[in-house]
Design a protein around this motif. Structure first.
Motif, PDB file in Angstrom:
ATOM      1  N   SER A  93      31.202  41.900 -25.767  1.00 25.54           N
ATOM      2  CA  SER A  93      30.563  40.598 -24.981  1.00 25.54           C
ATOM      3  C   SER A  93      30.108  40.041 -26.510  1.00 25.54           C
ATOM      4  O   SER A  93      29.426  39.527 -26.936  1.00 25.54           O
ATOM      5  CB  SER A  93      29.923  40.618 -24.538  1.00 25.54           C
ATOM      6  N   PHE A  94      30.326  40.806 -28.032  1.00 28.20           N
ATOM      7  CA  PHE A  94      29.741  40.685 -29.408  1.00 28.20           C
ATOM      8  C   PHE A  94      29.333  39.174 -30.002  1.00 28.20           C
ATOM      9  O   PHE A  94      28.150  38.939 -30.350  1.00 28.20           O
ATOM     10  CB  PHE A  94      30.434  41.514 -30.597  1.00 28.20           C
ATOM     11  N   LEU A  95      30.547  37.634 -30.017  1.00 26.93           N
ATOM     12  CA  LEU A  95      29.969  36.911 -29.940  1.00 26.93           C
ATOM     13  C   LEU A  95      29.046  36.619 -29.411  1.00 26.93           C
ATOM     14  O   LEU A  95      28.183  35.209 -29.510  1.00 26.93           O
ATOM     15  CB  LEU A  95      31.371  35.853 -29.314  1.00 26.93           C
ATOM     16  N   VAL A  96      28.422  36.920 -28.287  1.00 27.01           N
ATOM     17  CA  VAL A  96      27.023  36.020 -27.057  1.00 27.01           C
ATOM     18  C   VAL A  96      25.838  37.380 -27.330  1.00 27.01           C
ATOM     19  O   VAL A  96      24.942  36.555 -27.618  1.00 27.01           O
ATOM     20  CB  VAL A  96      27.706  36.464 -25.479  1.00 27.01           C
ATOM     21  N   THR A  97      27.033  38.461 -27.381  1.00 32.22           N
ATOM     22  CA  THR A  97      25.260  39.625 -27.652  1.00 32.22           C
ATOM     23  C   THR A  97      24.970  39.855 -28.663  1.00 32.22           C
ATOM     24  O   THR A  97      24.259  40.406 -29.315  1.00 32.22           O
ATOM     25  CB  THR A  97      25.830  40.805 -26.363  1.00 32.22           C
ATOM     26  N   GLY A  98      26.315  40.178 -29.733  1.00 31.99           N
ATOM     27  CA  GLY A  98      26.272  40.805 -31.100  1.00 31.99           C
ATOM     28  C   GLY A  98      25.844  42.319 -30.707  1.00 31.99           C
ATOM     29  O   GLY A  98      25.548  42.935 -31.606  1.00 31.99           O
ATOM     30  N   GLN A  99      25.625  42.715 -29.725  1.00 38.07           N
ATOM     31  CA  GLN A  99      25.782  44.397 -29.456  1.00 38.07           C
ATOM     32  C   GLN A  99      27.146  45.330 -30.115  1.00 38.07           C
ATOM     33  O   GLN A  99      28.390  44.737 -30.046  1.00 38.07           O
ATOM     34  CB  GLN A  99      25.874  45.134 -27.589  1.00 38.07           C
ATOM     35  N   TRP A 100      26.810  46.248 -29.996  1.00 36.01           N
ATOM     36  CA  TRP A 100      28.019  47.613 -30.911  1.00 36.01           C
ATOM     37  C   TRP A 100      28.261  48.379 -29.352  1.00 36.01           C
ATOM     38  O   TRP A 100      26.766  49.349 -29.021  1.00 36.01           O
ATOM     39  CB  TRP A 100      27.193  48.062 -31.924  1.00 36.01           C
ATOM     40  N   GLU A 101      29.361  49.417 -29.243  1.00 37.80           N
ATOM     41  CA  GLU A 101      30.233  50.464 -28.738  1.00 37.80           C
ATOM     42  C   GLU A 101      29.584  51.415 -30.376  1.00 37.80           C
ATOM     43  O   GLU A 101      30.397  51.404 -30.695  1.00 37.80           O
ATOM     44  CB  GLU A 101      30.740  50.660 -28.054  1.00 37.80           C
ATOM     45  N   VAL A 102      28.868  52.736 -29.656  1.00 28.69           N
ATOM     46  CA  VAL A 102      28.323  53.762 -30.391  1.00 28.69           C
ATOM     47  C   VAL A 102      29.033  54.888 -30.037  1.00 28.69           C
ATOM     48  O   VAL A 102      28.883  55.068 -28.502  1.00 28.69           O
ATOM     49  CB  VAL A 102      27.147  54.259 -31.135  1.00 28.69           C
ATOM     50  N   VAL A 103      29.963  55.480 -30.594  1.00 30.19           N
ATOM     51  CA  VAL A 103      30.507  57.033 -30.623  1.00 30.19           C
ATOM     52  C   VAL A 103      29.969  57.730 -30.901  1.00 30.19           C
ATOM     53  O   VAL A 103      30.514  57.857 -32.030  1.00 30.19           O
ATOM     54  CB  VAL A 103      32.350  56.636 -29.884  1.00 30.19           C
ATOM     55  N   SER A 104      29.678  59.371 -30.347  1.00 32.99           N
ATOM     56  CA  SER A 104      28.845  59.865 -30.997  1.00 32.99           C
ATOM     57  C   SER A 104      29.717  60.985 -30.418  1.00 32.99           C
ATOM     58  O   SER A 104      29.717  61.154 -29.254  1.00 32.99           O
ATOM     59  CB  SER A 104      27.857  59.794 -30.990  1.00 32.99           C
ATOM     60  N   GLU A 105      29.257  62.208 -30.837  1.00 35.14           N
ATOM     61  CA  GLU A 105      29.925  63.476 -30.686  1.00 35.14           C
ATOM     62  C   GLU A 105      29.192  64.309 -30.734  1.00 35.14           C
ATOM     63  O   GLU A 105      28.559  64.058 -32.332  1.00 35.14           O
ATOM     64  CB  GLU A 105      31.307  64.013 -31.447  1.00 35.14           C
ATOM     65  N   LYS A 106      28.772  65.641 -29.926  1.00 37.47           N
ATOM     66  CA  LYS A 106      27.985  66.813 -30.469  1.00 37.47           C
ATOM     67  C   LYS A 106      28.240  67.811 -30.044  1.00 37.47           C
ATOM     68  O   LYS A 106      28.601  68.065 -28.531  1.00 37.47           O
ATOM     69  CB  LYS A 106      25.930  65.979 -30.445  1.00 37.47           C
ATOM     70  N   ASP A 107      28.801  69.151 -30.199  1.00 39.62           N
ATOM     71  CA  ASP A 107      28.178  70.072 -29.352  1.00 39.62           C
ATOM     72  C   ASP A 107      30.868  69.752 -28.864  1.00 39.62           C
ATOM     73  O   ASP A 107      30.037  70.613 -27.613  1.00 39.62           O
ATOM     74  CB  ASP A 107      27.279  70.233 -29.084  1.00 39.62           C
ATOM     75  N   GLY A 108      31.150  68.660 -29.510  1.00 39.33           N
ATOM     76  CA  GLY A 108      32.327  69.257 -28.337  1.00 39.33           C
ATOM     77  C   GLY A 108      32.615  67.878 -27.802  1.00 39.33           C
ATOM     78  O   GLY A 108      33.354  67.576 -27.182  1.00 39.33           O
ATOM     79  N   LYS A 109      30.947  67.456 -27.594  1.00 36.65           N
ATOM     80  CA  LYS A 109      30.943  66.286 -26.217  1.00 36.65           C
ATOM     81  C   LYS A 109      30.463  64.899 -27.274  1.00 36.65           C
ATOM     82  O   LYS A 109      30.267  64.432 -27.503  1.00 36.65           O
ATOM     83  CB  LYS A 109      30.316  66.745 -25.276  1.00 36.65           C
ATOM     84  N   GLN A 110      31.489  63.805 -26.430  1.00 34.31           N
ATOM     85  CA  GLN A 110      31.704  62.279 -26.577  1.00 34.31           C
ATOM     86  C   GLN A 110      30.720  61.550 -26.133  1.00 34.31           C
ATOM     87  O   GLN A 110      30.937  61.791 -24.445  1.00 34.31           O
ATOM     88  CB  GLN A 110      33.299  61.465 -27.165  1.00 34.31           C
ATOM     89  N   GLU A 111      29.636  60.786 -26.750  1.00 36.34           N
ATOM     90  CA  GLU A 111      29.075  59.895 -25.796  1.00 36.34           C
ATOM     91  C   GLU A 111      29.258  58.765 -26.209  1.00 36.34           C
ATOM     92  O   GLU A 111      28.681  58.240 -27.582  1.00 36.34           O
ATOM     93  CB  GLU A 111      27.142  60.573 -25.817  1.00 36.34           C
ATOM     94  N   SER A 112      28.855  57.952 -25.082  1.00 36.96           N
ATOM     95  CA  SER A 112      29.778  56.187 -25.952  1.00 36.96           C
ATOM     96  C   SER A 112      27.603  55.261 -25.541  1.00 36.96           C
ATOM     97  O   SER A 112      27.673  55.871 -24.345  1.00 36.96           O
ATOM     98  CB  SER A 112      30.349  56.004 -25.222  1.00 36.96           C
TER      99      SER A 112
END
Length: 507
Positions: A93-112
């Motif tokens: 929905s970036f064209l409307v919201t300008g939002q970003w999905e960030v995938v991060s990793e800590k202690d071997g676990k990913q979070e979006s």
């Protein structure tokens, strides 16, 4: 955008600099690093360093200051330590919201996580530039070679013969440090460099004397041949670079000089030698372009800088034209449909990084909050082209986004109403105006007015010389001295006046 969303924007996914050993994806420094900017010129603009801090700090002291700042400003709750950012992608929905999905990793676990906006603050000293293909024969060299990023201390080089390739700040620091333990140290440089001491006129920190609004005005107002002559003359005041093999190929370019208080002395003592570029390597030696040879080399240290890279982001976002970094004011990608991504800290100048990043982030936050509006895409691209032309004229070809510090800071300040109004200050507060215009362009100036105004800014400016002198006056002898702006003004103006007199005499 809600303010709680803006706080979400400013959460930092942090990976700190590692002084102990180099780690993939993190900046790395050697144990003996000291700052090249003085404390009054590199502080957060509403948070002066303690009076007793030295003017130039060991990196551990700077880290202590940053930790204190984070604690005092209650920032730690927004920081996720030991967290790797794996990817940053536009939401569907970036064209409307300008939002970003960030995938991060800590202690071997990913979070979006979905973010309303992104500031990329990872700097440009993470990914080493190791140009092995540029040096024929390196593959057959039997000694050890490494990038300066992997250098930590001189102990492993005791009694060795070391070649340092690159005459930047790191290369010079490392060569000087090695010269006390190594048998022989040679620096190889392609183009030379101006070498400056941190200690300038009358013993004051270099940037508090050099980085002033009046000096910047003269550099931009004088004819280029006069400005270039004065610049070269000033750079050669400490010692004649020609006699040390350090003279830059194009001395009038305003490329960042090397800051090293000991290099000329080390050269005079014969513990460091300067050589031209390496033509080729043999199994044990380096052959330079002038035909001379450095025999029986044990180690080569490549102080050849860094490539900036953002592996978590699509390259086309930042390098949107001809595979070159294309950013409005060095911050905003001009072709973005929504201005919700900013690159902080990529621009380089003779000013300090902290106040530059602070002002960049203040502007970016206002753009994210729709309090400031960016120009049109065409206007931003035209500005980028204009700035690129000026950059080539003043700094020559380089991969970094180099700019004039005060000009750049005033540009950013004007976008958010934080640029000091000098004429108004002269009318309403002459004492402050004199210090702002003729004194050092310290970070406090950008908290005098406008959004983010700090009530302590005026006092911080008027007392900045007291904090500068205090740590060096451990034995008080007489009254502490500070620069006399009127005397310096007369001295600076004497040469243009002399030129005018000569011109009037003969013409």
């Amino acid at each position: 955008m809600k303010w709680q969303d803006l706080i979400q924007v400013l959460r930092l996914l942090v990976s700190c600099v590692s002084p102990d050993h180099a780690e993939e994806g993190r900046a790395s420094i050697y144990q003996s690093v000291f700052t090249n900017s003085s404390k009054e010129m590199m502080c957060f603009p509403d948070f002066p360093y303690p009076d007793d801090y030295p003017n130039y700090m060991h990196h551990s002291k700077l880290q202590e200051y940053i930790k204190t700042f984070a604690q005092k400003k209650n920032l730690l709750r927004y920081i996720q330590f030991e967290t790797l950012v794996s990817s940053i992608k536009k939401c569907p929905s970036f064209l409307v919201t300008g939002q970003w999905e960030v995938v991060s990793e800590k202690d071997g676990k990913q979070e979006s996580t979905i973010f309303d906006a992104i500031m990329i603050c990872s700097g440009h000293h993470v990914y080493p530039n190791l140009p092995t293909d540029s040096f024929p024969g390196l593959h057959q060299f039997q000694g050890h070679y490494l990038h300066s990023r992997d250098y930590k201390d001189p102990d492993a080089f005791k009694g060795k013969k070391v070649l340092v390739i690159g005459l930047g700040n790191s290369g010079s620091d490392i060569a000087v440090e090695l010269s006390r333990l190594a048998t022989q140290v040679v620096i190889s440089t392609r183009s030379g460099s101006w070498v400056m001491s941190r200690v300038w006129d009358n013993g004051y920190p270099w940037d508090m004397v050099y980085v002033t609004r009046f000096a910047s005005f003269l550099r931009n107002a004088l004819p280029s041949f006069v400005s270039d002559w004065l610049y070269v003359k000033k750079m050669n005041t400490w010692f004649k670079h020609e006699n040390f093999g350090l003279m830059p190929l194009n001395g009038s370019l305003r490329k960042e000089p090397v800051f090293n208080d000991e290099l000329p002395s080390r050269i005079l003592c014969g513990t460091v030698s300067i050589k031209p570029n390496v033509k080729e390597f043999t199994e044990t030696s380096a052959v330079f372009e002038d035909g001379t040879v450095f025999e029986a080399i044990d180690s080569i240290i490549f102080a050849t800088g860094y490539d900036y890279a953002y592996p978590f982001l699509d390259d086309s976002i930042i390098k949107s034209r001809n595979n070159e970094v294309t950013l409005f004011k060095g911050i905003f990608p001009p072709l973005m449909e929504k201005p919700t991504l900013a690159v902080i800290g990529l621009v380089q100048s003779l000013g300090a990084a902290i106040p530059t990043a602070d002002l960049q982030a203040r502007w970016a936050a206002k753009v994210f909050a729709n309090s400031c509006t960016l120009p049109t895409t065409n206007e931003m691209m035209d500005d980028i082209d204009e700035k690129m032309g000026k950059k080539l004229k003043w700094f020559g070809q380089s991969q970094t986004l180099q700019t004039d510090y005060i000009t750049y800071m005033d540009e950013l300040g004007s976008f958010i109403g934080a640029k000091p109004n000098i004429p108004w200050l002269f009318l309403t507060d002459p004492q402050l105006a004199l210090e702002v215009y003729f004194g050092p362009c310290s970070p406090y100036q950008f908290r005098l007015m406008g959004p983010g105004k700090w009530d302590g800014a005026r006092n911080a400016i008027l007392t900045q010389w007291d904090r500068t002198v205090k740590p060096t006056r451990m034995r008080a002898v007489g009254k502490a001295q500070r620069p006399q702006h009127f005397y310096n003004l007369l001295r600076i103006l004497s040469f243009p006046v002399l030129l005018l007199a000569v011109w009037l005499t003969f013409y």
